[in-house]
Scaffold this motif. Structure first.
Motif, PDB file in Angstrom:
ATOM      1  N   UNK A 158       0.826  -1.209   0.000  1.00  0.00           N
ATOM      2  CA  UNK A 158       0.000   0.000   0.000  1.00  0.00           C
ATOM      3  C   UNK A 158       0.861   1.261   0.000  1.00  0.00           C
ATOM      4  N   UNK A 159       1.943   1.254   0.754  1.00  0.00           N
ATOM      5  CA  UNK A 159       2.795   2.446   0.785  1.00  0.00           C
ATOM      6  C   UNK A 159       3.508   2.670  -0.545  1.00  0.00           C
ATOM      7  N   UNK A 160       3.712   1.588  -1.306  1.00  0.00           N
ATOM      8  CA  UNK A 160       4.341   1.686  -2.635  1.00  0.00           C
ATOM      9  C   UNK A 160       3.302   1.824  -3.753  1.00  0.00           C
ATOM     10  N   UNK A 161       2.022   1.876  -3.390  1.00  0.00           N
ATOM     11  CA  UNK A 161       0.929   1.934  -4.381  1.00  0.00           C
ATOM     12  C   UNK A 161       1.060   0.798  -5.399  1.00  0.00           C
ATOM     13  N   UNK A 162       1.433  -0.389  -4.913  1.00  0.00           N
ATOM     14  CA  UNK A 162       1.659  -1.559  -5.758  1.00  0.00           C
ATOM     15  C   UNK A 162       0.505  -2.546  -5.570  1.00  0.00           C
ATOM     16  N   UNK A 163      -0.501  -2.439  -6.445  1.00  0.00           N
ATOM     17  CA  UNK A 163      -1.679  -3.291  -6.330  1.00  0.00           C
ATOM     18  C   UNK A 163      -1.326  -4.767  -6.516  1.00  0.00           C
ATOM     19  N   UNK A 164      -0.439  -5.057  -7.443  1.00  0.00           N
ATOM     20  CA  UNK A 164      -0.068  -6.449  -7.685  1.00  0.00           C
ATOM     21  C   UNK A 164       0.592  -7.058  -6.457  1.00  0.00           C
ATOM     22  N   UNK A 165       1.458  -6.298  -5.813  1.00  0.00           N
ATOM     23  CA  UNK A 165       2.136  -6.778  -4.616  1.00  0.00           C
ATOM     24  C   UNK A 165       1.155  -6.984  -3.457  1.00  0.00           C
ATOM     25  N   UNK A 166       0.035  -6.280  -3.481  1.00  0.00           N
ATOM     26  CA  UNK A 166      -0.940  -6.362  -2.391  1.00  0.00           C
ATOM     27  C   UNK A 166      -1.832  -7.597  -2.481  1.00  0.00           C
ATOM     28  N   UNK A 167      -1.927  -8.219  -3.645  1.00  0.00           N
ATOM     29  CA  UNK A 167      -2.879  -9.315  -3.835  1.00  0.00           C
ATOM     30  C   UNK A 167      -2.591 -10.491  -2.899  1.00  0.00           C
ATOM     31  N   UNK A 168      -1.364 -10.984  -2.875  1.00  0.00           N
ATOM     32  CA  UNK A 168      -1.052 -12.170  -2.064  1.00  0.00           C
ATOM     33  C   UNK A 168      -1.266 -11.935  -0.575  1.00  0.00           C
ATOM     34  N   UNK A 169      -0.739 -10.850   0.012  1.00  0.00           N
ATOM     35  CA  UNK A 169      -0.992 -10.676   1.449  1.00  0.00           C
ATOM     36  C   UNK A 169      -2.457 -10.396   1.765  1.00  0.00           C
ATOM     37  N   UNK A 170      -3.171  -9.733   0.873  1.00  0.00           N
ATOM     38  CA  UNK A 170      -4.592  -9.480   1.102  1.00  0.00           C
ATOM     39  C   UNK A 170      -5.369 -10.794   1.110  1.00  0.00           C
ATOM     40  N   UNK A 171      -5.063 -11.659   0.147  1.00  0.00           N
ATOM     41  CA  UNK A 171      -5.705 -12.980   0.128  1.00  0.00           C
ATOM     42  C   UNK A 171      -5.310 -13.773   1.374  1.00  0.00           C
ATOM     43  N   UNK A 172      -4.028 -13.774   1.694  1.00  0.00           N
ATOM     44  CA  UNK A 172      -3.566 -14.516   2.865  1.00  0.00           C
ATOM     45  C   UNK A 172      -4.250 -14.069   4.141  1.00  0.00           C
ATOM     46  N   UNK A 173      -4.339 -12.762   4.333  1.00  0.00           N
ATOM     47  CA  UNK A 173      -5.010 -12.244   5.526  1.00  0.00           C
ATOM     48  C   UNK A 173      -6.492 -12.582   5.525  1.00  0.00           C
ATOM     49  N   UNK A 174      -7.145 -12.431   4.381  1.00  0.00           N
ATOM     50  CA  UNK A 174      -8.582 -12.715   4.301  1.00  0.00           C
ATOM     51  C   UNK A 174      -8.865 -14.175   4.629  1.00  0.00           C
ATOM     52  N   UNK A 175      -8.142 -15.066   3.986  1.00  0.00           N
ATOM     53  CA  UNK A 175      -8.377 -16.495   4.209  1.00  0.00           C
ATOM     54  C   UNK A 175      -7.860 -16.928   5.575  1.00  0.00           C
ATOM     55  N   UNK A 176      -6.668 -16.494   5.930  1.00  0.00           N
ATOM     56  CA  UNK A 176      -6.059 -16.935   7.182  1.00  0.00           C
ATOM     57  C   UNK A 176      -6.810 -16.469   8.414  1.00  0.00           C
ATOM     58  N   UNK A 177      -7.215 -15.213   8.424  1.00  0.00           N
ATOM     59  CA  UNK A 177      -7.960 -14.709   9.572  1.00  0.00           C
ATOM     60  C   UNK A 177      -9.356 -15.324   9.635  1.00  0.00           C
ATOM     61  N   UNK A 178      -9.949 -15.573   8.479  1.00  0.00           N
ATOM     62  CA  UNK A 178     -11.248 -16.251   8.453  1.00  0.00           C
ATOM     63  C   UNK A 178     -11.111 -17.645   9.050  1.00  0.00           C
ATOM     64  N   UNK A 179     -10.056 -18.353   8.670  1.00  0.00           N
ATOM     65  CA  UNK A 179      -9.819 -19.702   9.202  1.00  0.00           C
ATOM     66  C   UNK A 179      -9.586 -19.657  10.717  1.00  0.00           C
ATOM     67  N   UNK A 180      -8.815 -18.662  11.170  1.00  0.00           N
ATOM     68  CA  UNK A 180      -8.556 -18.535  12.612  1.00  0.00           C
ATOM     69  C   UNK A 180      -9.855 -18.302  13.381  1.00  0.00           C
ATOM     70  N   UNK A 181     -10.729 -17.470  12.843  1.00  0.00           N
ATOM     71  CA  UNK A 181     -12.021 -17.225  13.492  1.00  0.00           C
ATOM     72  C   UNK A 181     -12.852 -18.504  13.487  1.00  0.00           C
ATOM     73  N   UNK A 182     -12.850 -19.230  12.378  1.00  0.00           N
ATOM     74  CA  UNK A 182     -13.609 -20.482  12.295  1.00  0.00           C
ATOM     75  C   UNK A 182     -13.125 -21.479  13.343  1.00  0.00           C
TER      76      UNK A 182
END
Length: 182
Positions: free
Chosen positions: A129-153
């Protein structure tokens, strides 16, 4: 079915949408073979014009999954809703009976360690986000979305019947405001 029974196979289970009865014309056939030893990696094959997703494990691995905080979320519903196609020894039926009701597990420690582990992904997302790099943001955004969802589950003991409704199932069983974020 005979083509999926080979030496060393002790049981065969139909899982997924076809076992639940909610398949569509595009649904694959999910088969789980239980073997004596050396399970193969999951693979897909075409049989009778249908895509068959074939996985293997030992009955001991299946039973162990029922008592693991994370793996049980998928394993218990998969075994519970599965339709036994072959089980000459009755051992698969015994393991399947252990899912009614699912074993009581405390997933709080597992969930806590998972959340701590996702801190690296949060840093990667901040860097993107600080580099305004959308491509670089995809993997950590997916990881956080899926990983945190799994942790809550895991923490909430939300059993997952189908990956098609993974996020909505967790959100439906999770109090706001967390579920409002997704």
């Amino acid at each position: 079915m005979d083509e999926f029974l080979k030496p060393g196979v002790v049981a065969l289970l139909l899982t997924g949408s076809r076992a639940r009865g909610d398949e569509s014309p595009y649904s694959d056939v999910d088969l789980k073979r239980f073997v004596e030893e050396n399970p193969m990696q999951p693979r897909s094959v075409i049989a009778n014009g249908r895509l068959v997703s074939l996985s293997e494990e030992t009955l001991e691995q299946a039973r162990a999954s029922l008592y693991h905080p994370e793996r049980s979320l998928w394993a218990a519903p998969g075994l519970r809703q599965g339709r036994i196609l072959a089980d000459p020894s009755g051992r698969l039926s015994q393991v399947q009976s252990e899912t009614h009701p699912p074993p009581e597990l405390d997933g709080r420690n597992w969930a806590w360690e998972a959340v701590r582990g996702w801190s690296e992904e949060a840093h990667k997302l901040l860097a993107a986000l600080s580099n305004h790099d959308k491509e670089m943001a995809v993997a950590p955004l997916w990881g956080l979305s899926e990983g945190l969802t799994r942790a809550v589950a895991v923490q909430q003991r939300i059993y997952l019947e189908t990956e098609n409704q993974y996020f909505s199932t967790v959100m439906r069983h999770t109090p706001a405001p967390w579920s409002d974020c997704l």
